[in-house]
Design an enzyme around this catalytic site. Sequence first.
Site, PDB file in Angstrom:
ATOM      1  N   SER A 138       0.756  -1.241   0.019  1.00 45.00           N
ATOM      2  CA  SER A 138      -0.067   0.020   0.007  1.00 45.00           C
ATOM      3  C   SER A 138       1.169   1.403  -0.032  1.00 45.00           C
ATOM      4  CB  SER A 138      -0.899   0.079   1.291  1.00 45.00           C
ATOM      5  OG  SER A 138      -1.446   1.292   1.430  1.00 45.00           O
ATOM      6  N   TYR A 151      -1.307  -0.199  10.597  1.00 45.96           N
ATOM      7  CA  TYR A 151      -1.670  -0.710   9.171  1.00 45.96           C
ATOM      8  C   TYR A 151      -0.646  -0.332   8.232  1.00 45.96           C
ATOM      9  CZ  TYR A 151      -3.579  -0.902   4.282  1.00 45.96           C
ATOM     10  OH  TYR A 151      -3.806  -1.373   3.117  1.00 45.96           O
TER      11      TYR A 151
HETATM   12  N1  LIG Z   1      -8.972  -0.406  -1.025  1.00 46.75           N
HETATM   13  C1  LIG Z   1      -7.724   0.376  -0.847  1.00 46.75           C
HETATM   14  O1  LIG Z   1      -7.677   1.686  -0.857  1.00 46.75           O
HETATM   15  C2  LIG Z   1      -6.282  -0.324  -0.602  1.00 46.75           C
HETATM   16  C3  LIG Z   1      -6.356  -1.769  -0.514  1.00 46.75           C
HETATM   17  N2  LIG Z   1      -4.895  -2.271  -0.282  1.00 46.75           N
HETATM   18  C4  LIG Z   1      -4.583  -3.771   0.079  1.00 46.75           C
HETATM   19  O2  LIG Z   1      -5.251  -4.381  -0.836  1.00 46.75           O
HETATM   20  C5  LIG Z   1      -5.747  -5.804  -0.319  1.00 46.75           C
HETATM   21  C6  LIG Z   1      -7.211  -6.015  -0.688  1.00 46.75           C
HETATM   22  O3  LIG Z   1      -7.971  -5.007  -0.053  1.00 46.75           O
HETATM   23  P1  LIG Z   1      -9.602  -4.647  -0.736  1.00 46.75           P
HETATM   24  O4  LIG Z   1      -9.707  -5.378  -1.867  1.00 46.75           O
HETATM   25  O5  LIG Z   1      -9.340  -2.944  -1.029  1.00 46.75           O
HETATM   26  O6  LIG Z   1     -10.390  -4.653   0.520  1.00 46.75           O
HETATM   27  P2  LIG Z   1     -11.688  -5.841   0.768  1.00 46.75           P
HETATM   28  O7  LIG Z   1     -12.089  -5.534   2.141  1.00 46.75           O
HETATM   29  O8  LIG Z   1     -12.830  -5.361  -0.438  1.00 46.75           O
HETATM   30  O9  LIG Z   1     -11.183  -7.203   0.649  1.00 46.75           O
HETATM   31  C7  LIG Z   1     -10.265  -7.823   1.474  1.00 46.75           C
HETATM   32  C8  LIG Z   1     -10.081  -9.177   1.208  1.00 46.75           C
HETATM   33  O10 LIG Z   1      -9.388  -9.779   2.043  1.00 46.75           O
HETATM   34  C9  LIG Z   1      -9.959 -10.912   2.753  1.00 46.75           C
HETATM   35  N3  LIG Z   1      -9.458 -11.097   4.196  1.00 46.75           N
HETATM   36  C10 LIG Z   1      -9.565 -10.469   5.412  1.00 46.75           C
HETATM   37  N4  LIG Z   1      -8.893 -11.039   6.171  1.00 46.75           N
HETATM   38  C11 LIG Z   1      -8.720 -12.268   5.969  1.00 46.75           C
HETATM   39  C12 LIG Z   1      -8.242 -13.373   6.520  1.00 46.75           C
HETATM   40  N5  LIG Z   1      -7.892 -13.407   7.682  1.00 46.75           N
HETATM   41  N6  LIG Z   1      -8.345 -14.590   6.146  1.00 46.75           N
HETATM   42  C13 LIG Z   1      -8.521 -14.576   4.685  1.00 46.75           C
HETATM   43  N7  LIG Z   1      -9.106 -13.681   3.894  1.00 46.75           N
HETATM   44  C14 LIG Z   1      -9.132 -12.328   4.610  1.00 46.75           C
HETATM   45  C15 LIG Z   1     -11.520 -10.813   2.694  1.00 46.75           C
HETATM   46  O11 LIG Z   1     -12.336 -11.959   2.769  1.00 46.75           O
HETATM   47  P3  LIG Z   1     -13.114 -12.647   3.964  1.00 46.75           P
HETATM   48  O12 LIG Z   1     -13.362 -11.498   4.779  1.00 46.75           O
HETATM   49  O13 LIG Z   1     -14.267 -13.344   3.166  1.00 46.75           O
HETATM   50  O14 LIG Z   1     -12.093 -13.394   4.566  1.00 46.75           O
HETATM   51  C16 LIG Z   1     -11.553  -9.898   1.444  1.00 46.75           C
HETATM   52  O15 LIG Z   1     -11.636 -10.955   0.191  1.00 46.75           O
HETATM   53  C17 LIG Z   1      -5.307  -5.682   1.189  1.00 46.75           C
HETATM   54  O16 LIG Z   1      -4.265  -6.502   1.528  1.00 46.75           O
HETATM   55  C18 LIG Z   1      -5.567  -4.106   1.412  1.00 46.75           C
HETATM   56  O17 LIG Z   1      -4.519  -3.779   2.579  1.00 46.75           O
HETATM   57  C19 LIG Z   1      -3.653  -1.662  -0.522  1.00 46.75           C
HETATM   58  C20 LIG Z   1      -4.081  -0.544  -0.786  1.00 46.75           C
HETATM   59  C21 LIG Z   1      -5.010   0.314  -1.103  1.00 46.75           C
HETATM   60  O1  LIG Z   2      -4.050   0.958   1.845  1.00 47.52           O
HETATM   61  C1  LIG Z   2      -4.932   1.586   1.490  1.00 47.52           C
HETATM   62  C2  LIG Z   2      -4.890   2.949   0.942  1.00 47.52           C
HETATM   63  S1  LIG Z   2      -4.791   4.205   2.136  1.00 47.52           S
HETATM   64  O2  LIG Z   2      -6.086   4.194   3.022  1.00 47.52           O
HETATM   65  O3  LIG Z   2      -3.644   3.789   3.052  1.00 47.52           O
HETATM   66  O4  LIG Z   2      -4.601   5.690   1.359  1.00 47.52           O
END
Ligand SMILES: NC(=O)C1=CN([C@@H]2O[C@H](COP(=O)(O)OP(=O)(O)OC[C@H]3O[C@@H](n4cnc5c(N)ncnc54)[C@H](OP(=O)(O)O)[C@@H]3O)[C@@H](O)[C@H]2O)C=CC1
Ligand SMILES: O=CCS(=O)(=O)O
Length: 253
Positions: A138, A151
């Site tokens: 991120s 985070y």
């Molecule tokens: N959206 C944003 O602004 C950004 C996101 N990210 C990163 O990208 C990744 C995906 O995020 P995003 O798609 O935005 O978020 P979402 O919340 O839409 O998706 C997160 C996914 O992670 C899974 N997950 C969470 N905890 C667990 C666990 N303990 N075991 C297995 N699966 C898990 C969830 O599935 P379930 O709950 O079914 O287990 C879900 O499918 C993350 O690592 C996030 O930190 C990075 C930069 C920016």
């Molecule tokens: O990883 C997620 C993006 S932000 O909230 O840190 O800008």
Amino acid sequence: MPSVLITGATSGFGKAAAQRFAQSGWSLILTGRREERLKALEEELSKQVPVLTLTLDVRDSDAVTKALGELPEQFLPLTCLINNAGLALAPEPAQKVDLKDWHTMIDTNITGLVNVTHAALPLLLANDEGASILNLGSVAGQWPYPGGHVYGASKAFVQQFSYNLRCDLLGTGVRVTDLAPGMAETEFTLVRTKGNQEASDALYRGTTPLQAEDIAEQLYYLATLPAHININRLEIMPVRQAWSPFNINRDPE
Ligand SMILES: NC(=O)C1=CN([C@@H]2O[C@H](COP(=O)(O)OP(=O)(O)OC[C@H]3O[C@@H](n4cnc5c(N)ncnc54)[C@H](OP(=O)(O)O)[C@@H]3O)[C@@H](O)[C@H]2O)C=CC1
Ligand SMILES: O=CCS(=O)(=O)O
């Protein structure tokens, strides 16, 4: 047929990546905790490609090791691992955070990612044509901001772990990328605010965040680069996001 293992495929980037890779004919191994969502995705995408769903919490190292150790031959060797499962919690300042939320982020974003990587490495190394590990970092791993505390630190781990993996995997044909998005509209903020839909909507209102499909396209690009290329880190922000100046604490006038 190339195969990709995607953690956190029930939502956001992971789900969009599953759809993108299916479109290009990749076999899919999809994981997440929410079984109903996995089954719905399996029903949708198995019309196009072979799909295996694993209901799995990445924090459970025994379950991860067992599930990946028992993958059907049809899905092996792995061509790509997308370490995407992750979350942010507790947007409030560090001094107000419940310690459990810090532990959950560390257990998921660091320990979970390490669990899956450790179990998947032999399956990737067995691919004579080379393979990719794409880790979701991120911008928060590089740039500090208020409320970023654990985070951001967990995503800094993802970056350094990715770089260190590259050192050890040199000569194996397995490449590693830290993909570091900025603000993207997924369920991320809903999770971070523990279900506050209004707060989530407010964050994305009146601007143009990245969409899950934008990141899925980058993941597909990274996974299909010529085998001799490694992009170490790819940071992507929406055009309408940038940094702020330093904050200064001043005496009252
Ligand atoms: N959206 C944003 O602004 C950004 C996101 N990210 C990163 O990208 C990744 C995906 O995020 P995003 O798609 O935005 O978020 P979402 O919340 O839409 O998706 C997160 C996914 O992670 C899974 N997950 C969470 N905890 C667990 C666990 N303990 N075991 C297995 N699966 C898990 C969830 O599935 P379930 O709950 O079914 O287990 C879900 O499918 C993350 O690592 C996030 O930190 C990075 C930069 C920016
Ligand atoms: O990883 C997620 C993006 S932000 O909230 O840190 O800008």
